[in-house]
Scaffold this active site. Structure first.
Site, PDB file in Angstrom:
ATOM      1  N   ARG A 107      -9.353   7.222   0.872  1.00 13.92           N
ATOM      2  CA  ARG A 107      -9.781   6.111  -0.177  1.00 13.92           C
ATOM      3  C   ARG A 107     -11.092   6.625  -0.626  1.00 13.92           C
ATOM      4  O   ARG A 107     -12.056   6.735   0.310  1.00 13.92           O
ATOM      5  CB  ARG A 107      -9.748   4.792   0.686  1.00 13.92           C
ATOM      6  CG  ARG A 107     -10.541   3.417  -0.122  1.00 13.92           C
ATOM      7  CD  ARG A 107     -10.099   2.250   0.456  1.00 13.92           C
ATOM      8  NE  ARG A 107      -8.897   1.830   0.116  1.00 13.92           N
ATOM      9  CZ  ARG A 107      -8.356   0.708   0.058  1.00 13.92           C
ATOM     10  NH1 ARG A 107      -9.136  -0.289   0.588  1.00 13.92           N
ATOM     11  NH2 ARG A 107      -7.161   0.253  -0.020  1.00 13.92           N
ATOM     12  N   HIS A 134      -3.695   2.819  -7.246  1.00 12.32           N
ATOM     13  CA  HIS A 134      -3.294   2.526  -5.812  1.00 12.32           C
ATOM     14  C   HIS A 134      -1.892   2.536  -5.558  1.00 12.32           C
ATOM     15  O   HIS A 134      -1.208   1.515  -5.434  1.00 12.32           O
ATOM     16  CB  HIS A 134      -3.923   1.037  -5.585  1.00 12.32           C
ATOM     17  CG  HIS A 134      -4.183   0.507  -4.306  1.00 12.32           C
ATOM     18  ND1 HIS A 134      -3.671   1.545  -2.974  1.00 12.32           N
ATOM     19  CD2 HIS A 134      -4.389  -0.799  -3.699  1.00 12.32           C
ATOM     20  CE1 HIS A 134      -4.012   0.802  -1.843  1.00 12.32           C
ATOM     21  NE2 HIS A 134      -4.086  -0.383  -2.122  1.00 12.32           N
ATOM     22  N   GLN A 137       0.231   0.821  -2.739  1.00 12.90           N
ATOM     23  CA  GLN A 137       0.436  -0.545  -3.052  1.00 12.90           C
ATOM     24  C   GLN A 137       1.663  -1.045  -3.701  1.00 12.90           C
ATOM     25  O   GLN A 137       2.427  -1.988  -3.425  1.00 12.90           O
ATOM     26  CB  GLN A 137      -0.860  -1.436  -3.553  1.00 12.90           C
ATOM     27  CG  GLN A 137      -0.802  -2.726  -3.826  1.00 12.90           C
ATOM     28  CD  GLN A 137      -1.001  -3.545  -2.542  1.00 12.90           C
ATOM     29  OE1 GLN A 137      -2.022  -3.267  -1.793  1.00 12.90           O
ATOM     30  NE2 GLN A 137      -0.034  -4.542  -2.070  1.00 12.90           N
ATOM     31  N   ASP A 225      -5.019  -9.439  -9.115  1.00 15.64           N
ATOM     32  CA  ASP A 225      -5.831  -8.895  -8.220  1.00 15.64           C
ATOM     33  C   ASP A 225      -7.206  -9.625  -8.339  1.00 15.64           C
ATOM     34  O   ASP A 225      -7.647 -10.415  -9.338  1.00 15.64           O
ATOM     35  CB  ASP A 225      -5.885  -7.469  -8.554  1.00 15.64           C
ATOM     36  CG  ASP A 225      -6.715  -6.529  -7.320  1.00 15.64           C
ATOM     37  OD1 ASP A 225      -7.111  -7.186  -6.385  1.00 15.64           O
ATOM     38  OD2 ASP A 225      -6.754  -5.289  -7.625  1.00 15.64           O
ATOM     39  N   CYS A 264      -2.452  -8.131  -4.184  1.00 13.28           N
ATOM     40  CA  CYS A 264      -2.473  -6.894  -3.082  1.00 13.28           C
ATOM     41  C   CYS A 264      -3.486  -7.475  -1.898  1.00 13.28           C
ATOM     42  O   CYS A 264      -3.280  -6.914  -0.880  1.00 13.28           O
ATOM     43  CB  CYS A 264      -2.936  -5.776  -3.752  1.00 13.28           C
ATOM     44  SG  CYS A 264      -4.856  -5.780  -4.570  1.00 13.28           S
ATOM     45  N   ARG A 292       3.408  -3.078   3.235  1.00  8.45           N
ATOM     46  CA  ARG A 292       2.582  -1.960   3.209  1.00  8.45           C
ATOM     47  C   ARG A 292       2.867  -1.020   4.489  1.00  8.45           C
ATOM     48  O   ARG A 292       3.115   0.101   4.157  1.00  8.45           O
ATOM     49  CB  ARG A 292       0.954  -2.188   3.221  1.00  8.45           C
ATOM     50  CG  ARG A 292       0.570  -2.965   2.201  1.00  8.45           C
ATOM     51  CD  ARG A 292       0.322  -2.183   0.621  1.00  8.45           C
ATOM     52  NE  ARG A 292      -0.107  -1.241   0.761  1.00  8.45           N
ATOM     53  CZ  ARG A 292      -1.524  -0.714   0.980  1.00  8.45           C
ATOM     54  NH1 ARG A 292      -2.095  -1.787   0.723  1.00  8.45           N
ATOM     55  NH2 ARG A 292      -2.114   0.584   1.075  1.00  8.45           N
TER      56      ARG A 292
END
Ligand code: CP
Ligand code: NVA
Length: 306
Positions: A107, A134, A137, A225, A264, A292
């Site tokens: 990340r 991402h 996700q 988001d 998310c 996830r």
């Protein structure tokens, strides 16, 4: 060797295989203790290293548990616990960790770090979020929509809010999954035009609109988001510009009957989404978060086995 850096690297068949594997793995272990291995222990003996330059709850815990359920193990460190944080070159870290582990998840603040790491690694690299996208996700998000009965091909998905890293992965998956993506973001917070153009050239149906209600109208899923992502420094300006794009009950009412709401997480209630929407019957965010785990297992198996 297969890296998982951006969904635009995948074929439609790859994405379909990932979704099928995620659904199958979820079904197969229903009711089992969460730390128990899957019957096939597909990644027995394998180790995943995870490096975090930024905070994480879902990605960090779901990937570690994913490795445990696949019969393998994970080693986690923040970048500042490593020599990486003291200036050891990314390429040296990539070469060294490749000697110890079977795959590395990162990340990162900058997608360039991920690309450099992948260039020098000799094991698969997984994007656990970058400033650019991402992808993990979105595999979970698409899985969640299918669970709710939506056929992705021909569906209408609305992204309302910041044209950020998560939005970009919806753009990257559009051509693969066959949905139309309608995006409404304010000026200054829109998706990069070059990336949208590239996705369209690859066959994606993407509509960019100014009006968030127009985006919501008739949509099968509404996705948003946070307004301020990790690394964003212009907090006040962002919140001011993005506030008219918040997902509230009135906007949700404009979507198709029974439309699904995704986020998310982490969510900031009262900012990008109201408490009533995220806690309401059309919200799938807790299934989305759970998924996830199942999606990560499909991704790890795809990188290391197929
Ligand atoms: N959605 C997501 O990636 O959450 P974390 O930042 O908690 O990993
Ligand atoms: N766009 C958010 C997603 C967090 C999972 C961020 O990058 O902070």
């Amino acid at each position: 060797m297969k890296h998982f850096l951006t969904l635009s690297d995948l074929s439609a068949a790859d994405l379909r295989a990932l979704l099928d594997a995620a659904h199958a793995r979820k079904t197969a272990r229903a009711g089992r203790p969460k730390g128990a291995p899957d019957d096939d222990a597909a990644l027995a003996g394998h180790t995943l290293a995870m490096i975090f330059e930024k905070s994480s709850t879902r990605t960090r815990f779901s990937f570690e548990q994913a490795m445990r359920q696949l019969g393998g193990s994970a080693i986690v460190a923040t970048a500042d616990q490593m020599q990486l944080g003291r200036g050891e070159p990314v390429k040296d870290t990539a070469r060294v960790l490749s000697r110890y582990v079977d795959a590395v998840l990162l990340r990162v603040n900058s997608h360039d770090t991920l690309a450099e790491f992948a260039e020098h690694a000799t094991v698969p690299i997984v994007n656990g979020l970058s400033d650019y996208n991402h992808p993990c996700q979105i595999v979970a998000d698409l899985m969640t929509l299918e669970e709710r009965g939506l056929t992705l091909e021909g569906a209408r998905l609305a992204w309302i809010g910041d044209g950020n890293n998560v939005a970009m992965s919806f753009v990257n998956a559009a051509a693969l999954a066959g949905y139309t993506l309608v995006v409404a973001s304010p000026k200054g917070y829109r998706l990069p035009e070059a990336d949208v153009a590239r996705a369209r050239e690859a066959g994606a149906a993407i509509e960019i609109v100014d009006d968030p209600d127009a985006a919501a109208a008739g949509a099968d899923a509404l996705v948003t988001d946070c307004f301020v992502s990790m690394g964003d420094l212009d907090y006040e300006e962002r919140v001011a510009a993005l506030s008219p794009f918040a997902l509230d009950e009135d906007r949700l009412a404009k979507a198709a009957t029974g439309a699904t709401v995704l986020h998310c997480l982490p969510a900031y209630r009262g900012q990008e989404i109201t408490d009533g929407v995220i806690e309401g019957p059309q919200s799938a965010v807790w299934d989305e978060a759970e998924n996830r785990l199942h999606a990560q297992k499909a991704i790890l198996s795809w990188c290391l086995m197929d």
